[in-house]
Design a protein around this motif. Structure first.
Motif: not given
Length: 534
Positions: A70-72, A249-251, A474-477
């Motif tokens: 998955y490419f976030s 959000e991820i950062q 999470g980040h890679d949902a």
């Protein structure tokens, strides 16, 4: 006639053209630096190394050992394009490492070569050696990560910019600055944005640099480099605004965060410090970091001191002549170029470092590689000045002492860099063994391609096992729990749990198995569907 009196003062010739010796020509210096940089990577970094978490994401997009991860939202595909020629043909980590080591060595040479008309050979050689000898540079040279390539692109962009803005500027320099900016943005759009700001400001505010073609090249390069990221934002994230929001959000949210101390602690030998509430174990590892601003200021002062001396020298040699210029301002122009180079490199480095020092709440040494590449130039000016001062500016009786101090400082610096590099290489080898052992354990339990892995460290584990990785949160949902259960009806699915942690609710009735353990690292368990779900 020379004998007649002229109405205007005329300059005598002031020759500052470098002699045709190794000391003045940049080619031998740069070839030596690039050669040693490449060889060191091939000897120390390539053997026995494995792909890290982020690398598995980038490499899997174009080939490698597993389906695309998955490419976030915060990621960009530039580094995937860079490894594609090798990763699309082979899953060999060694082949990818060798390719990137050779490419980074050639890239360092090419980017420094751009500066040959701006700085003398010894300064360029020293700058290249300083940057290439950092453990961070050596560690990330053969790795499929974008930060070193942003550093090289920034070095090229500022060099081309300085060659493009004089009147008349070089036409190819205008193309070069646009291409370099586009390259940096393709690798890491946020770095590309911070890189363009000082160049756009300089092109607008410095009177002698107001060239519309150069400004258009910088802005156009940014837009071209950002185009793939924008297209992907519309295709997969709901548009650029939604992608930026998710990336924020991820950062952890961009805002005022004092991360200077985090960066210092990360130099202890951490690839990522998040959260960075760890003790500062090795202050000596950051000695060079604290010396960096002092040496940068010293380099700028040395260049402008020499420029002032050049002006006074030219003024003292004015005399009455025939009415035409017998001299040239080559020497003074050279010093002006060097002053501009030192200042713009420092401003661009400060802009590139600012978000990682003050706008995010975690740290990684690689984030500051673009700043280090640019700051190497004024630092090299300072060290070359100090070396010349020790050789000619102090009493002969003190010269051995001065030379000894410089040699001792340089030796200590290199020893610390090698020590930290050895530590990082050891960590890398341990992680490779860890993930390889877990992948082998999954294979023995029947989890073989095509398969899916979810849970703790699912991304690198899945890559080593040849599986796809999917996370429900999470980040890679990228999947729901129902989606994981549905996948278990079609293929082997594994949910990895660390230590004594409980499995997710959907896997609580699945059978648990212990995974092989690598000494010194965490223990893992895996939950597998009791049978292939109906």
């Amino acid at each position: 006639m020379r004998g007649r009196l002229a109405l205007h003062p005329v300059l005598e010739p002031v020759r500052d053209t470098p002699r045709r010796t190794t000391g003045g020509r940049p080619l031998p210096w740069l070839l030596a630096v690039a050669g040693v940089f490449t060889a060191t990577q091939l000897i120390l970094m390539v053997p026995g190394s494995g792909l890290g978490w982020d690398e598995t994401v980038y490499v899997s997009q174009v080939g490698g050992n597993a389906p695309p991860a998955y490419f976030s939202a915060p990621r960009a595909r530039g580094i995937s394009y860079l490894v594609a020629p090798v990763a699309s043909l082979t899953a060999s980590t060694t082949a990818i490492r060798v390719w990137l080591a050779l490419l980074s060595g050639g890239g360092l040479f090419a980017c420094l070569w751009i500066w040959r008309k701006l700085l003398p050979g010894p300064v360029l050689g020293c700058a290249g050696a300083l940057f290439a000898s950092l453990w961070i540079t050596l560690f990330y040279g053969p790795r499929a990560m974008p930060n070193l390539w942003c550093a090289l692109g920034a070095l090229a962009a500022v060099g081309w910019f300085l060659r493009a803005v004089p009147r008349p500027g070089e036409r190819r320099a205008v193309i070069g600055v646009g291409s370099a900016v586009a390259f940096v943005v393709l690798m890491r759009p946020s770095d590309g944005l911070w890189l363009t700001l000082p160049m756009v400001a300089s092109a607008l505010l410095v009177p002698g640099w107001r060239r519309p073609a150069v400004l258009a090249a910088v802005v156009g390069g940014f837009l071209i480099g950002a185009a793939p990221w924008v297209v992907e934002a519309y295709a997969h994230y709901g548009g650029p605004s939604a992608r930026l929001h998710r990336a924020d959000e991820i950062q952890g949210g961009l805002g005022w965060h004092m991360a200077v101390d985090d960066q210092v602690r990360a130099l202890d030998g951490r690839s990522l410090c998040r959260p960075c509430d760890v003790p500062w174990k090795y202050p000596a590892a950051a000695a060079w970091w604290f010396a960096l601003p002092v040496l940068t200021a010293g380099g700028i002062a040395a260049v402008f001191r020499a420029r002032l001396g050049s002006r006074m020298h030219l003024g003292s040699r004015m005399h009455v002549g025939s009415g035409r210029r017998l001299g040239s301002r080559t020497h003074l122009r050279s010093r002006t170029h060097r002053g501009s180079a030192a200042l713009l490199a420092t401003f661009a480095a400060a802009a590139l470092a600012l978000p990682y020092l003050f706008l995010i709440d975690y740290a990684a040494p690689r984030f500051l590689l673009p700043a280090y590449a640019l700051l190497a130039l004024p630092v090299a000016e300072c060290l070359v000045f100090l070396a010349a001062f020790v050789a000619t500016g102090i009493r002969p009786s003190l010269r051995p002492i001065g030379a000894g101090v410089l040699a001792l400082a340089l030796t200590g610096h290199l020893a610390i860099q090698y020590w930290m590099l050895s530590h990082m290489v050891g960590v890398d080898h341990s992680l490779r063994a860890h993930y390889s052992t877990i992948a082998a354990g999954l294979h023995r339990l029947g989890v073989r391609p095509p398969c899916m892995v979810s849970g703790h460290h699912a991304v690198p584990i899945a890559y080593y096992a040849g599986c796809t990785s999917r996370q429900p949160s999470g980040h890679d949902a990228s999947i729901t729990p129902d989606g994981i259960e549905a996948a278990a009806r079609r293929m082997p699915v594994a949910v990895v749990v660390v230590g004594g942690n409980a499995p997710p609710p959907y896997a609580r009735t699945w059978r648990a198995s212990a995974l092989p353990h690598v000494r010194g690292l965490e223990t893992y368990r895996v939950y597998l569907p009791p049978t292939r779900l109906p």
